[in-house]
Design a protein around this motif. Structure first.
Motif, mmCIF file in Angstrom:
data_model
loop_
_atom_site.group_PDB
_atom_site.id
_atom_site.type_symbol
_atom_site.label_atom_id
_atom_site.label_comp_id
_atom_site.label_asym_id
_atom_site.label_seq_id
_atom_site.Cartn_x
_atom_site.Cartn_y
_atom_site.Cartn_z
ATOM 1 N N GLY A 100 56.258 15.317 4.598
ATOM 2 C CA GLY A 100 57.674 15.394 4.284
ATOM 3 C C GLY A 100 58.036 14.410 3.184
ATOM 4 N N HIS A 101 59.324 14.248 2.950
ATOM 5 C CA HIS A 101 59.791 13.316 1.914
ATOM 6 C C HIS A 101 60.641 12.236 2.559
ATOM 7 N N THR A 102 60.231 10.979 2.372
ATOM 8 C CA THR A 102 60.937 9.865 3.007
ATOM 9 C C THR A 102 62.301 9.652 2.374
ATOM 10 N N VAL A 103 63.326 9.599 3.211
ATOM 11 C CA VAL A 103 64.687 9.297 2.756
ATOM 12 C C VAL A 103 65.095 7.908 3.223
ATOM 13 N N PHE A 104 64.963 7.659 4.525
ATOM 14 C CA PHE A 104 65.275 6.340 5.073
ATOM 15 C C PHE A 104 64.030 5.758 5.728
ATOM 16 N N HIS A 105 63.755 4.499 5.432
ATOM 17 C CA HIS A 105 62.637 3.822 6.096
ATOM 18 C C HIS A 105 63.092 2.411 6.435
ATOM 19 N N GLN A 106 63.560 2.241 7.676
ATOM 20 C CA GLN A 106 64.076 0.954 8.124
ATOM 21 C C GLN A 106 63.502 0.636 9.510
ATOM 22 N N PHE A 111 63.947 2.976 12.944
ATOM 23 C CA PHE A 111 63.858 4.368 12.517
ATOM 24 C C PHE A 111 63.233 4.522 11.132
ATOM 25 N N THR A 112 62.667 5.708 10.948
ATOM 26 C CA THR A 112 62.170 6.169 9.648
ATOM 27 C C THR A 112 62.383 7.668 9.631
ATOM 28 N N THR A 113 62.786 8.237 8.487
ATOM 29 C CA THR A 113 63.045 9.673 8.444
ATOM 30 C C THR A 113 62.383 10.301 7.230
ATOM 31 N N GLN A 114 61.689 11.414 7.505
ATOM 32 C CA GLN A 114 61.093 12.212 6.446
ATOM 33 C C GLN A 114 61.639 13.633 6.572
ATOM 34 N N PHE A 133 54.859 11.990 11.181
ATOM 35 C CA PHE A 133 53.715 11.143 11.513
ATOM 36 C C PHE A 133 54.092 9.682 11.778
ATOM 37 N N ARG A 134 55.282 9.245 11.377
ATOM 38 C CA ARG A 134 55.588 7.814 11.407
ATOM 39 C C ARG A 134 56.422 7.355 12.615
ATOM 40 N N SER A 135 57.184 8.246 13.202
ATOM 41 C CA SER A 135 58.196 7.824 14.185
ATOM 42 C C SER A 135 57.626 7.153 15.426
ATOM 43 N N LEU A 136 56.503 7.653 15.947
ATOM 44 C CA LEU A 136 55.943 7.069 17.163
ATOM 45 C C LEU A 136 55.544 5.621 16.941
ATOM 46 N N ASP A 137 54.931 5.339 15.809
ATOM 47 C CA ASP A 137 54.530 3.969 15.511
ATOM 48 C C ASP A 137 55.751 3.055 15.412
ATOM 49 N N VAL A 138 56.811 3.520 14.765
ATOM 50 C CA VAL A 138 58.035 2.718 14.652
ATOM 51 C C VAL A 138 58.636 2.479 16.037
ATOM 52 N N ALA A 139 58.612 3.499 16.889
ATOM 53 C CA ALA A 139 59.141 3.358 18.251
ATOM 54 C C ALA A 139 58.354 2.323 19.047
ATOM 55 N N LYS A 140 57.092 2.104 18.662
ATOM 56 C CA LYS A 140 56.242 1.115 19.333
ATOM 57 C C LYS A 140 56.265 -0.240 18.619
ATOM 58 N N GLY A 141 57.292 -0.429 17.784
ATOM 59 C CA GLY A 141 57.470 -1.721 17.133
ATOM 60 C C GLY A 141 56.718 -1.907 15.836
ATOM 61 N N GLY A 142 56.088 -0.828 15.333
ATOM 62 C CA GLY A 142 55.343 -0.926 14.090
ATOM 63 C C GLY A 142 56.183 -0.611 12.874
ATOM 64 N N GLN A 143 55.563 -0.753 11.709
ATOM 65 C CA GLN A 143 56.237 -0.454 10.449
ATOM 66 C C GLN A 143 56.217 1.041 10.126
ATOM 67 N N GLY A 144 55.424 1.816 10.867
ATOM 68 C CA GLY A 144 55.292 3.232 10.540
ATOM 69 C C GLY A 144 54.522 3.441 9.250
ATOM 70 N N ALA A 145 53.914 2.406 8.764
ATOM 71 C CA ALA A 145 53.172 2.418 7.502
ATOM 72 C C ALA A 145 52.309 1.165 7.433
ATOM 73 N N PRO A 146 51.225 1.233 6.666
ATOM 74 C CA PRO A 146 50.684 2.433 6.036
ATOM 75 C C PRO A 146 49.907 3.295 7.032
ATOM 76 N N LEU A 147 49.846 4.603 6.763
ATOM 77 C CA LEU A 147 49.128 5.526 7.631
ATOM 78 C C LEU A 147 47.763 5.923 7.067
ATOM 79 N N VAL A 148 47.591 5.737 5.780
ATOM 80 C CA VAL A 148 46.362 6.165 5.099
ATOM 81 C C VAL A 148 45.101 5.411 5.540
ATOM 82 N N PRO A 149 45.188 4.159 6.023
ATOM 83 C CA PRO A 149 43.962 3.393 6.317
ATOM 84 C C PRO A 149 42.952 4.048 7.242
ATOM 85 N N ILE A 150 43.384 4.845 8.205
ATOM 86 C CA ILE A 150 42.406 5.493 9.079
ATOM 87 C C ILE A 150 41.549 6.463 8.271
ATOM 88 N N GLY A 151 42.167 7.112 7.283
ATOM 89 C CA GLY A 151 41.407 7.999 6.401
ATOM 90 C C GLY A 151 40.488 7.230 5.482
#
Length: 357
Positions: A100-106, A111-114, A133-151
């Motif tokens: 998706g396309h990120t609009v809000f990332h706070q 919250f973070t929204t794509q 892909f990002r919301s669960l991590d943010v809900a668990k206190g994370g930044q929701g980013a970066p996600l690429v490192p596992i790849g």
């Protein structure tokens, strides 16, 4: 999903980055053998945004709630339409993985929204779709980013580090058996913003920046405004608040502003690579083509910068989001708390089924 799915699978990765270059589609095949993964980009393309779409996405943060969710649906329809055109000419994928396309990332506010509704994509393509892909991590206190490192860890283990120079430059590397990663600085987000002042969507090969001169006063002001490395993930909101006012206030030629931003980003990236004793670094993203920026990095970094084939430079993020979708469908961890700061690793992504799987 479950482990009964085949270890060999084709997934279409869909990515729209902060630099607003366009919509990347990468049809990727993955296979797991033992504990190792292999991949192949079967076909890939970038759909350049029309002027209308570019303006709409750039100003999405200003919409009221109703218009925002209308855009969420409409952009999902646009993505689905482009997918349907694309798969007419290639093998049909098992699933779609759309960032998706990120609009809000706070994430500090929870919250973070794509935008780009996954349900709409699934309904209009008839394909299993993984999104959000990002919301669960943010809900668990994370930044929701970066996600690429596992790849980076599982698909590119032969490199000491992976550097992506997109709208925001970020790095990923292994340190003492733990994957570390973070945003470094703003890159193409600023460079494209400045290039548009000269009527160009981007600075091709860094030619405009190479024709300018670094302005020490502006460089010092940008350095004072930067966020602490490794503390937070960078966002459009921060760029608009901290960098744009400095660029707009300066009365120097745009070419000098571009040269200054290349010097700033190059210094930040080189310092990060050097501080972590990295040696061989895979460089991808549009910034890999910017000679002024790459030269600036290399001037401050004694290791090797490895720029791969165009296919990897241009589509590595779409490739990795396809891989995140592959892992999600197999119920395998695809988000690392060691890089996001969340309380634990996650199997992230909302899955939409158009039919039983």
């Amino acid at each position: 999903m479950n482990s009964e799915l085949p270890h060999k699978m084709t997934v279409l990765g869909v990515m729209s980055g902060t630099s607003l270059d366009g919509l990347d589609l990468a049809l990727c095949s993955f296979e797991k053998t033992g504990e190792s993964y292999s991949f192949k980009i079967e076909s890939a393309t970038t759909i350049a945004y029309s002027g209308s779409w570019k303006e709409t996405l750039a100003n999405a943060q200003d919409l009221n709630a109703e218009k925002y969710f209308r855009l969420h649906h409409n952009y999902g329809s646009f993505i689905a339409s482009e997918i349907n055109k694309f798969i007419k000419h290639v093998a049909k994928p098992f699933a779609v993985a759309s960032h998706g396309h990120t609009v809000f990332h706070q994430p500090h506010l929870g919250f973070t929204t794509q935008i780009g509704c996954g349900a709409t994509i699934a309904a209009h393509t008839g394909l299993v779709t993984v999104s959000d892909f990002r919301s669960l991590d943010v809900a668990k206190g994370g930044q929701g980013a970066p996600l690429v490192p596992i790849g980076d860890k599982l698909l590119f283990p032969e490199y000491g580090a992976c550097l992506n120079i997109g709208g925001i430059a970020n790095v990923s590397f292994n340190a003492n058996h733990y994957q570390k990663a973070y945003d470094i600085c703003f890159a193409n987000m600023a460079l494209n913003y400045l290039s548009e002042k000269l009527g160009k969507p981007y600075d091709e090969n860094g030619e405009l920046a190479c024709s300018g001169k670094c302005n020490e006063q502006l460089l010092e002001e940008i350095n004072r405004a930067k966020s602490p490395v490794g503390k937070v993930s960078l966002s459009r909101e921060q760029f608009e608040k901290t960098i744009i006012p400095l660029l707009n206030y300066s009365r120097i030629p745009v070419e000098d502003k571009l040269a200054t931003m290349c010097a700033y980003s190059g210094n930040e990236i080189a310092s990060t690579l050097s501080e972590n004793n990295l040696e061989s670094v895979l460089v991808t993203g549009g910034g890999a083509y910017n000679k002024c920026l790459v030269d600036s990095i290399q001037n401050g970094f004694k290791g090797r910068l490895i720029i791969p084939a165009d296919e990897i430079v241009q589509f590595k993020e779409a490739l990795i989001f396809a891989f995140l979708g592959y892992l999600r469908l197999h119920g395998t961890i695809n988000t690392l708390s060691s890089v996001t700061g969340a309380t634990s690793d996650s199997v992230s992504g909302a899955v939409y089924f158009n039919q039983p799987v």
